[in-house]
Every structure is written in C-alpha cells, then in structure tokens.
Design a protein around this motif. Structure first.
Motif, short mmCIF file in Angstrom:
data_model
loop_
_atom_site.label_atom_id
_atom_site.label_comp_id
_atom_site.label_asym_id
_atom_site.label_seq_id
_atom_site.Cartn_x
_atom_site.Cartn_y
_atom_site.Cartn_z
N GLN A 174 -10.12 -0.06 -2.54
CA GLN A 174 -9.08 0.84 -2.04
C GLN A 174 -7.85 0.02 -1.68
O GLN A 174 -7.96 -1.17 -1.36
CB GLN A 174 -9.58 1.61 -0.80
CG GLN A 174 -10.78 2.51 -1.04
CD GLN A 174 -10.45 3.67 -1.97
OE1 GLN A 174 -9.31 4.14 -2.02
NE2 GLN A 174 -11.46 4.13 -2.70
N PRO A 175 -6.66 0.63 -1.71
CA PRO A 175 -5.46 -0.10 -1.29
C PRO A 175 -5.52 -0.43 0.20
O PRO A 175 -6.17 0.27 0.98
CB PRO A 175 -4.33 0.87 -1.61
CG PRO A 175 -4.96 2.22 -1.58
CD PRO A 175 -6.36 2.03 -2.11
N THR B 285 -1.41 -3.93 -0.50
CA THR B 285 -2.21 -4.63 -1.51
C THR B 285 -2.92 -3.59 -2.37
O THR B 285 -3.57 -2.68 -1.84
CB THR B 285 -3.25 -5.56 -0.85
OG1 THR B 285 -2.58 -6.45 0.05
CG2 THR B 285 -3.98 -6.38 -1.91
N LEU B 286 -2.79 -3.75 -3.69
CA LEU B 286 -3.32 -2.76 -4.63
C LEU B 286 -4.37 -3.41 -5.54
O LEU B 286 -4.15 -4.50 -6.06
CB LEU B 286 -2.19 -2.21 -5.51
CG LEU B 286 -1.05 -1.49 -4.80
CD1 LEU B 286 0.15 -1.36 -5.73
CD2 LEU B 286 -1.50 -0.11 -4.32
N PRO B 287 -5.51 -2.75 -5.75
CA PRO B 287 -6.48 -3.25 -6.73
C PRO B 287 -6.10 -2.78 -8.13
O PRO B 287 -5.82 -1.61 -8.36
CB PRO B 287 -7.79 -2.60 -6.26
CG PRO B 287 -7.36 -1.31 -5.62
CD PRO B 287 -6.00 -1.55 -5.04
N VAL B 288 -6.09 -3.70 -9.10
CA VAL B 288 -5.78 -3.33 -10.48
C VAL B 288 -6.36 -4.36 -11.44
O VAL B 288 -6.19 -5.56 -11.24
CB VAL B 288 -4.25 -3.18 -10.69
CG1 VAL B 288 -3.52 -4.47 -10.39
CG2 VAL B 288 -3.91 -2.70 -12.09
N TYR C 72 3.94 -2.31 -10.25
CA TYR C 72 3.45 -1.99 -8.90
C TYR C 72 3.40 -0.47 -8.68
O TYR C 72 2.40 0.06 -8.19
CB TYR C 72 4.37 -2.60 -7.84
CG TYR C 72 4.29 -4.09 -7.72
CD1 TYR C 72 3.07 -4.76 -7.68
CD2 TYR C 72 5.46 -4.86 -7.63
CE1 TYR C 72 3.01 -6.15 -7.56
CE2 TYR C 72 5.41 -6.24 -7.50
CZ TYR C 72 4.19 -6.87 -7.47
OH TYR C 72 4.14 -8.23 -7.34
N THR C 73 4.48 0.23 -9.01
CA THR C 73 4.52 1.67 -8.74
C THR C 73 3.54 2.44 -9.64
O THR C 73 2.95 3.43 -9.21
CB THR C 73 5.95 2.23 -8.91
OG1 THR C 73 6.48 1.84 -10.19
CG2 THR C 73 6.86 1.71 -7.83
N ILE D 289 -3.72 5.37 -8.05
CA ILE D 289 -4.67 5.58 -6.95
C ILE D 289 -4.09 6.51 -5.88
O ILE D 289 -4.51 6.50 -4.73
CB ILE D 289 -5.11 4.24 -6.31
CG1 ILE D 289 -3.91 3.40 -5.90
CG2 ILE D 289 -5.99 3.46 -7.27
CD1 ILE D 289 -4.29 2.08 -5.25
N GLY D 290 -3.11 7.31 -6.30
CA GLY D 290 -2.65 8.40 -5.44
C GLY D 290 -1.50 8.08 -4.50
O GLY D 290 -1.19 8.89 -3.62
#
Length: 365
Positions: free
Chosen positions: A215-216, A271-274, A313-314, A320-321
């Motif tokens: 999750q972010p 922080t974003l998971p990708v 990034y965006t 993820i919403g």
C-alpha cells in the motif's frame, strides 16, 4: 520425484524454452484453464527429448525471464564457478551473477542491494572479507562484459533453485564505492554495481533497502538539509557534480515546501509501490492534489526528464486510487515552447517568483 519443467528441458537439450513449449503445445495442446505452467512427468519429458533431440554443439542461451531451474543445472550446461555470486563460464561470453536476498540479510547486503526507483538494480561486488578490489576476478569480469557488449545474466536464488531474472549491462556510473559490512560484520570498502536491465523481469527482484510495499505510505514531509548534502557516493570523477546537483535541487524543494506550509498547504512524503520497487516523488501536496518533481535547471533536458518522472508518479498513484495533478518545480520560468508543452500534457508548473522570495504557480489548464 520432482516434476520436470520446460525450463529444465531447455537447459538439458540446449534449445530455447520456446522450442520446448512449441513441442508441448503440438503434443498436448494448450494448458488447461487455471494451470499456470507445464509440469511434466518423466514419460512426457522423454517424449519431448525424443522430438527435440540434443544439440551438444549449441551454446544458445535457453532461459527466459521467470524460468526457475536448479542452479547446478545452469553450471552443468554453461560451466562457471558454482561458489560465490559471480560466475564466468568459458562456454559463453556472458557473465552469470547470483543474488540471494534472504541470506544476504545476514551480512547486511539487503541495505545496499535491490531494485531502485530508476529501474536499475544495485548489486554488491565480489569479496566477502576485507576491502573489495575492482581487479578481483568477478568484479573485473562485470566491467569487461559491459565494455565488450556481453550480457550480465542475473539469477535470484533460493536454496538449490535459481530463477532467471534476465539480461543486464552496467549503467552510468558503472559502480560506486560504498562502506559495506563483510562476512564477519566489520565495515570495509566495497563496490556496488549499477545494473541496467536489457531484457528482464525486474518484479522478481526485491526493492532497494527493504521489502516491497503493498500500500502507499504517506508521511510528514521533512525538508531536506541542503547545507549538509549526503548523496550516494559515485566514482570520484562525478562525485562533486552529483553533490552540487543534489544541493541545488534540495534547496529548491526545501524552500518550496516551507512556502507551501506557510500558506496552509502542508506538504507530505509519498511512497508508491510499482513494478516491484518503491518510488517516491519529491513532494506530495494533498490539499492541492499535487505530485511534485523538482529539477535544478530550466534547460530542456531537465524539463523533459521532469515530465517523464512526474507523469510516471501520477500514473502509479492513479493505479492505486490516488488522483493527483502532476506539477514540476524548477528555479525559473521555462521557455514558451516548454510552457506550451506542459499545458498540453496537463502538467502544472511552479517556479521562483521574480523577487526570489515566493513561488509562482502556473495552472495545468
């Protein structure tokens, strides 16, 4: 008895795994719904062996990203050292490297290895005790392979099994010096290689410095300390430039973040998971719905780099919403053509005002 996979047969028969799968589809049809991969009985494997035959003279690279085989089988076919992380088979020009993130944690390697935000993989050099040497066999082999245009083939190992991640080369810089622990826990000078994927499934790899997020994570933003910049050290020829670039960007980020907070728009850290790694934009401003990427210059190359990063990034946030508007932060106003490009892409702009005390915001519309 363990089931036999197409990857194991491709190694054994010196053919590509596609050739094996073509025979399987011809003999048995498509995989049944819900079945993810072929698991063959000894008799089914013998049928494939009879159809394909053994081409002992072939040295074709037979594995594709995601194939799991016994590490011993890789060395049986291609040769090379079975101990250590870097193997130099004589039968092929490529260099084979192996990483075991689980066992590496015991020596603190997990803090310096992993898939970074830029998509490259950090890999610690050869040598478990004492200072590492770039002239040591395995380390030197990585440098030579990249210089000669030969692939560096990375495996993620677990026990006796090795999963082929894919082909890599060395990025820019090729490596940097780093203080890392040795096998006994003593700190020493080591090398961290900068592996750039050519054809690889990097989602197999762990993220740099830790586990992949599910999750972010949104945290309070802390202004970077640009008076005492600490960056990942690279080779000495580029170290000063890297530190200068970081200082200018950190100062810009710090001033902009403090300006936002003073105007009631509290910045955050996001922080974003990708794709198996964790990515982090320079700033996230929930009250404005901005995801921010900063660059130190108004030059076209810098603005183009910021465009690609902030759109990435965006997009990742939207997946993820988290709905957000991309915004790039640069020291001054860009050229008219670049400003028009930003508007056409729906990217907002922030730059220092003429007096240098405030910031000007240009809408994405």
């Amino acid at each position: 008895m363990d089931s036999i996979t197409p990857a194991q047969l491709s190694l054994e028969l010196h053919v590509t795994s596609k050739r094996v799968r073509d025979v399987l589809r011809d003999e048995f049809g498509l995989l049944p719904p819900g079945k993810g991969r072929w698991l063959l009985s000894p008799s089914e494997a013998d049928l494939v062996r009879a159809r394909v035959g053994l081409d002992a003279s072939s040295q074709v690279w037979s594995l594709r990203p995601g194939d799991e085989v016994r590490r011993r089988a890789v060395h049986r076919v291609y040769g090379g050292q079975q101990q250590g992380g870097i193997s130099t088979p004589k039968s092929i020009d490529d260099v084979l490297i192996f990483t075991d993130p689980d066992s590496g944690k015991e020596f603190g390697y997990d803090k310096h290895e992993g898939l970074r935000e830029d998509g490259n993989y950090s890999y610690t050099g050869e040598g478990q005790v004492g200072d590492q040497s770039i002239s040591k066999r395995g380390n030197a082999a990585l440098v030579r392979a990249a210089a000669d245009g030969n692939a560096i083939r990375l495996f993620r190992t677990h026990g006796i099994y090795a999963t082929y991640v894919g082909a890599f080369t060395l990025g820019t810089p090729a490596y940097w010096n780093k203080d890392i622990p040795d096998r006994n826990g003593a700190m020493r000078r080591g090398f961290v290689f900068n592996l750039e994927p050519i054809d690889a499934d990097t989602e197999i790899l762990p993220p740099y410095g830790g586990e992949s997020l599910r999750q972010p994570i949104v945290k309070d933003w802390i202004a970077p300390d640009f008076d005492d910049v600490v960056v990942e050290p690279g080779p000495s020829s580029v170290d000063l430039q890297a530190r200068t670039v970081s200082r200018i960007e950190f100062e810009l980020q710090s001033d902009f973040g403090n300006w936002l907070a003073a105007n009631g728009d509290e910045p955050k850290s996001l922080t974003l998971p990708v794709d198996g790694s964790n990515i982090m934009p320079d700033l996230y401003v929930p009250s404005r719905g901005w995801i921010v990427e900063a660059k130190r210059s108004v030059a076209r190359d810098h603005v183009r780099a910021a465009i690609g990063q902030v759109l990435d990034y965006t997009h990742a946030a939207g997946e993820i919403g988290i709905s957000a508007t991309p915004l790039i932060l640069i020291p001054g106003a860009p050229s008219d053509s670049l400003g028009s490009l930003l508007r056409s892409l729906g990217i907002a702009l922030a730059h220092r005002s003429d007096d240098g005390e405030d910031f000007t915001i240009v809408s994405s519309a």
